[in-house]
Scaffold this active site. Structure first.
Site, mmCIF file in Angstrom:
data_model
loop_
_atom_site.group_PDB
_atom_site.id
_atom_site.type_symbol
_atom_site.label_atom_id
_atom_site.label_comp_id
_atom_site.label_asym_id
_atom_site.label_seq_id
_atom_site.Cartn_x
_atom_site.Cartn_y
_atom_site.Cartn_z
ATOM 1 N N THR A 1 30.294 -6.958 -35.428
ATOM 2 C CA THR A 1 29.076 -6.238 -35.811
ATOM 3 C C THR A 1 28.026 -6.277 -34.709
ATOM 4 O O THR A 1 26.843 -6.065 -34.970
ATOM 5 C CB THR A 1 28.489 -6.845 -37.097
ATOM 6 O OG1 THR A 1 28.264 -8.261 -36.886
ATOM 7 C CG2 THR A 1 29.426 -6.652 -38.276
ATOM 8 N N GLY B 1 25.505 -5.222 -32.105
ATOM 9 C CA GLY B 1 24.769 -3.980 -31.900
ATOM 10 C C GLY B 1 24.281 -3.307 -33.162
ATOM 11 O O GLY B 1 23.712 -2.215 -33.102
ATOM 12 N N THR B 2 24.444 -3.951 -34.303
ATOM 13 C CA THR B 2 24.075 -3.323 -35.573
ATOM 14 C C THR B 2 22.596 -2.934 -35.622
ATOM 15 O O THR B 2 22.245 -1.813 -36.006
ATOM 16 C CB THR B 2 24.385 -4.278 -36.743
ATOM 17 O OG1 THR B 2 25.736 -4.713 -36.654
ATOM 18 C CG2 THR B 2 24.169 -3.591 -38.063
ATOM 19 N N GLY B 3 21.710 -3.870 -35.246
ATOM 20 C CA GLY B 3 20.287 -3.593 -35.332
ATOM 21 C C GLY B 3 19.844 -2.490 -34.393
ATOM 22 O O GLY B 3 19.049 -1.609 -34.767
ATOM 23 N N CYS B 4 20.349 -2.538 -33.149
ATOM 24 C CA CYS B 4 20.013 -1.484 -32.179
ATOM 25 C C CYS B 4 20.487 -0.132 -32.688
ATOM 26 O O CYS B 4 19.774 0.882 -32.586
ATOM 27 C CB CYS B 4 20.691 -1.779 -30.834
ATOM 28 S SG CYS B 4 20.286 -3.374 -30.115
ATOM 29 N N LYS C 1 15.749 -5.461 -43.287
ATOM 30 C CA LYS C 1 17.210 -5.422 -43.360
ATOM 31 C C LYS C 1 17.737 -6.699 -44.007
ATOM 32 O O LYS C 1 17.491 -7.799 -43.529
ATOM 33 C CB LYS C 1 17.785 -5.252 -41.952
ATOM 34 C CG LYS C 1 17.318 -3.955 -41.281
ATOM 35 C CD LYS C 1 17.821 -3.807 -39.858
ATOM 36 C CE LYS C 1 17.223 -4.821 -38.933
ATOM 37 N NZ LYS C 1 17.510 -4.522 -37.504
#
Length: 264
Positions: free
Chosen positions: A208, A210-213, A174
């Site tokens: 932003t 919580g984006t990765g989860c 990412k």
């Protein structure tokens, strides 16, 4: 018809923006029945993580077996695992299922708070990543796992090679933290042969959390539906881009992405 089944193995975020709360919201939004194995409890809000309490290995194992042995799963997503014993326990449990696995090697929170013990890194490299169908590290996690500092797209390719060397079938690197003022965000998905460069608009929105989860759970949701990895990742990228655009203020710090943006 019953919905597809996905399981998240992750920590709890009391603020509701990340962790199992984000995972279950994502799965629901994408038409998947989400189930959970809680690995740790955090006291967390928009300003950061105030405390972390790991669950016993026995509790994690019992939750996993309760779900898998009775209900079954069509995809599994892992998030915060906190310690080497938890990482190794989860890797052992994953070996007992045939469902695809998305590993989000969570190392630090959005606020910079550590969520993985330094002593657990080798277990992630040697036990957890080999169990992954897709590994989804951000650039900070790439550095934590491989020592590589990524500053451009060619660096993302080197990062993918380094992550794939640990054994996952696919690496999704990412690129949201790439330095520079770019109008687009780029991610790289590759299995070492195919390359898929995924671009999306970069939104000027600080909320932003919580984006990765959310991205990893969206990929797992696509895999639970039977999508191939590139298609699942492409749809997940589209979903999380909309969630980032709709991210909203919460408390006095960094707010979450909006998991329900498609219905508003």
């Amino acid at each position: 018809m019953n919905p597809p089944l996905a399981l998240t193995v992750a920590g709890s975020d009391s603020g509701g923006g990340a962790g199992i709360q984000a995972d279950l919201k994502t799965m629901l939004a994408l038409g998947v029945h989400g189930m959970s194995v809680v690995t740790a409890v955090t006291a967390q809000n928009s300003r950061g993580v105030q405390g972390v309490w790991e669950l016993p290995v026995e509790a994690v194992r019992a939750q996993f077996r309760a779900v898998v042995d009775d209900i079954g799963v069509q995809a599994v997503k892992t998030g915060m695992l906190a310690s080497a014993p938890l990482v190794e326990t989860v890797a052992e449990l994953l070996a007992s299922v045939e469902a695809p696995v998305v590993v989000d090697p969570v190392g630090v929170s959005k606020h910079g708070d550590p969520l993985l013990a330094e002593a657990a890194l080798d277990s992630v490299r040697t036990k957890l990543l080999p169990a992954a169908t897709v590994a989804t590290p951000n650039l900070d996690e790439v550095t934590q796992l491989t020592g590589l500092v990524v500053e451009d797209e060619s660096g993302m390719r080197r990062a993918a090679e380094a992550i794939l060397a640990y054994g996952p079938r696919w690496a999704l690197i990412k690129g949201g933290h790439l330095p520079g003022d770019f109008a687009e965000v780029v991610d790289l998905l590759t299995d070492g042969t195919e390359e898929h460069w995924l671009y999306a608009p970069r939104y000027d929105n600080r909320h932003t959390h919580g984006t990765g989860c959310t991205l990893a759970s969206a990929v797992a949701s696509g895999l639970a539906k039977g999508l191939a990895v590139p298609e699942a990742v492409r749809e997940a990228k589209s979903y999380v881009t909309g969630a980032i655009a709709a991210g909203f203020a919460l408390g006095s710090g960094i707010g979450p992405v909006d998991h329900g943006w498609q219905t508003r």
